[in-house]
Write an enzyme that holds these catalytic residues in place. Sequence first.
Site, mmCIF file in Angstrom:
data_model
loop_
_atom_site.group_PDB
_atom_site.id
_atom_site.type_symbol
_atom_site.label_atom_id
_atom_site.label_comp_id
_atom_site.label_asym_id
_atom_site.label_seq_id
_atom_site.Cartn_x
_atom_site.Cartn_y
_atom_site.Cartn_z
ATOM 1 N N GLU A 1 0.858 -1.205 0.000
ATOM 2 C CA GLU A 1 0.000 0.000 0.000
ATOM 3 C C GLU A 1 0.882 1.239 0.000
ATOM 4 O OE1 GLU A 1 -2.823 -0.287 3.185
ATOM 5 O OE2 GLU A 1 -3.858 -1.963 2.229
ATOM 6 N N THR B 1 -7.551 0.558 -19.911
ATOM 7 C CA THR B 1 -7.199 -0.756 -19.407
ATOM 8 C C THR B 1 -5.875 -1.123 -20.072
ATOM 9 O OG1 THR B 1 -8.435 -1.796 -21.191
ATOM 10 C CG2 THR B 1 -9.575 -1.567 -19.081
ATOM 11 N N LYS C 1 -6.500 -4.841 -23.557
ATOM 12 C CA LYS C 1 -7.215 -4.946 -24.836
ATOM 13 C C LYS C 1 -6.187 -4.827 -25.967
ATOM 14 C CE LYS C 1 -11.619 -3.306 -22.944
ATOM 15 N NZ LYS C 1 -11.413 -2.648 -21.643
ATOM 16 N N ARG D 1 -4.718 -8.075 -17.415
ATOM 17 C CA ARG D 1 -6.000 -7.446 -17.092
ATOM 18 C C ARG D 1 -5.753 -6.382 -16.019
ATOM 19 N NH1 ARG D 1 -10.706 -8.741 -18.833
ATOM 20 N NH2 ARG D 1 -9.625 -10.127 -20.234
HETATM 21 N N1 DSN Z 1 -16.437 -5.051 -21.256
HETATM 22 C C1 DSN Z 1 -15.388 -4.367 -21.974
HETATM 23 C C2 DSN Z 1 -15.554 -4.491 -23.449
HETATM 24 O O1 DSN Z 1 -15.821 -5.589 -23.860
HETATM 25 O O2 DSN Z 1 -15.428 -3.537 -24.188
HETATM 26 C C3 DSN Z 1 -15.346 -3.011 -21.543
HETATM 27 O O3 DSN Z 1 -15.217 -3.012 -20.164
#
Ligand code: DSN
Length: 416
Positions: free
Chosen positions: A54, A224, A227, A233
């Site tokens: 922390e 995020t 992606k 993640r």
């Molecule tokens: N659920 C994600 C997506 O599929 O775009 C976004 O959080």
Amino acid sequence: MYEEIKKTDPQLHKAVIGELARQQNKLELIASENYTSKAVLEALGSVLTNKYAEGYPGKRYYGGCEFVDVAEQLAIERAKKLFGAQHANVQPHSGTQANITAYLSLIKPGDTVLGLNLSHGGHLSHGHPLNFSGRYFKIVTMNVSKETELLDYEEAEKTIEKERPRLIMAGASNYSRVWNWARLKKIADAWKAYLVTDVAHYAGLIAAGIYPSPVEYADIVTSTTHKTLRGPRGGLILSKAVYAKTIDRTNFPGNQGGPLMHAIAAKAVCFKEALSPAFTEYQKQVLKNARKLARELQARGYRIVSGGTDCHLMSVDLRAKDITGKDAEIALDKAGITVNKNTIPYDPQPPMVTSGIRIGTPAITTRGMKDRDMAAIAGYIDEAITNKGSDKALKGIAEKVKGLCDKFPIYPDFKI
Ligand code: DSN
């Protein structure tokens, strides 16, 4: 594979191997998914998961943080370099956590926020009534135009004039065109609103310089890391230096407790990979593949929302094919193709049914698939939708899909 899990927990082992096989044998077209490198996986499975930390590097509430400090500092410096940002906080557990921190760093519960309509491509954390964003803030929406299906900036400005939001949340989970960040900044400044941009979907393309970056315009940028960015993640916050202190304080202790140091280490690996020339080439191919796949689907009679794509994803209107998004998702899954149903703008169907599917190319591009494979994939999609009522035909397509997948192993030495 995963022998220790097998010894300790055979039931779970079966599920993990099942997932490995699913990833290897099916076409992953969910726009928000990707396959990480083995180095990212290794960092995620490392002993850093055992450590409480922390606080922030050099200012922790626990002893023994000298090594996790290195991991977090690497992640911070690399994120700043990758996006040209003055400040980075790499601790958010997710994109939604990053958005909570962004809102609470700038505004107070009860304030008004302008976000993109969820059914026009927005995200739950941009104002859905059941989400914290919709519960704690007054939400007004911006929309895409019915005719062009592009963001309607004029209408958005009229809404801003009328509703006077304190914060504009720009960004989307299903909008395939370029956002005009500069225009939004001008509008935000004119009406004294903060501009936050959630680039979770576009982050990898932005890092590679093939999609416009909002970093110079936005007060805060959230994302995020899993992606298009192809990391673990998790979430990320970038900002101007002036917001550094308040963002850090709002994220911890304001919004989270102990950071996930193994995930932060994996983010450091991800950012290092994203700084490489190979990553830029990968992102160029992601875009090329998306455009090719869109054209191939159009050639088969599918309408692509807004007529095409400028990024890794596309929204497909299925109404001309007499199938809902829900049924298409089911039929495609039986054919070995994973997508998600998604509303199209002004969708006559409810969100659990929808008239569309969202398709993305980040995962199949990581596997090495290129233009020629996009034509084959469009063919399989069309065949599956045409034969939605025949389990036998769908099984036959799944075999062909597996044949294609076999040519592009994800983790060649992971034995199922
Ligand atoms: N659920 C994600 C997506 O599929 O775009 C976004 O959080």
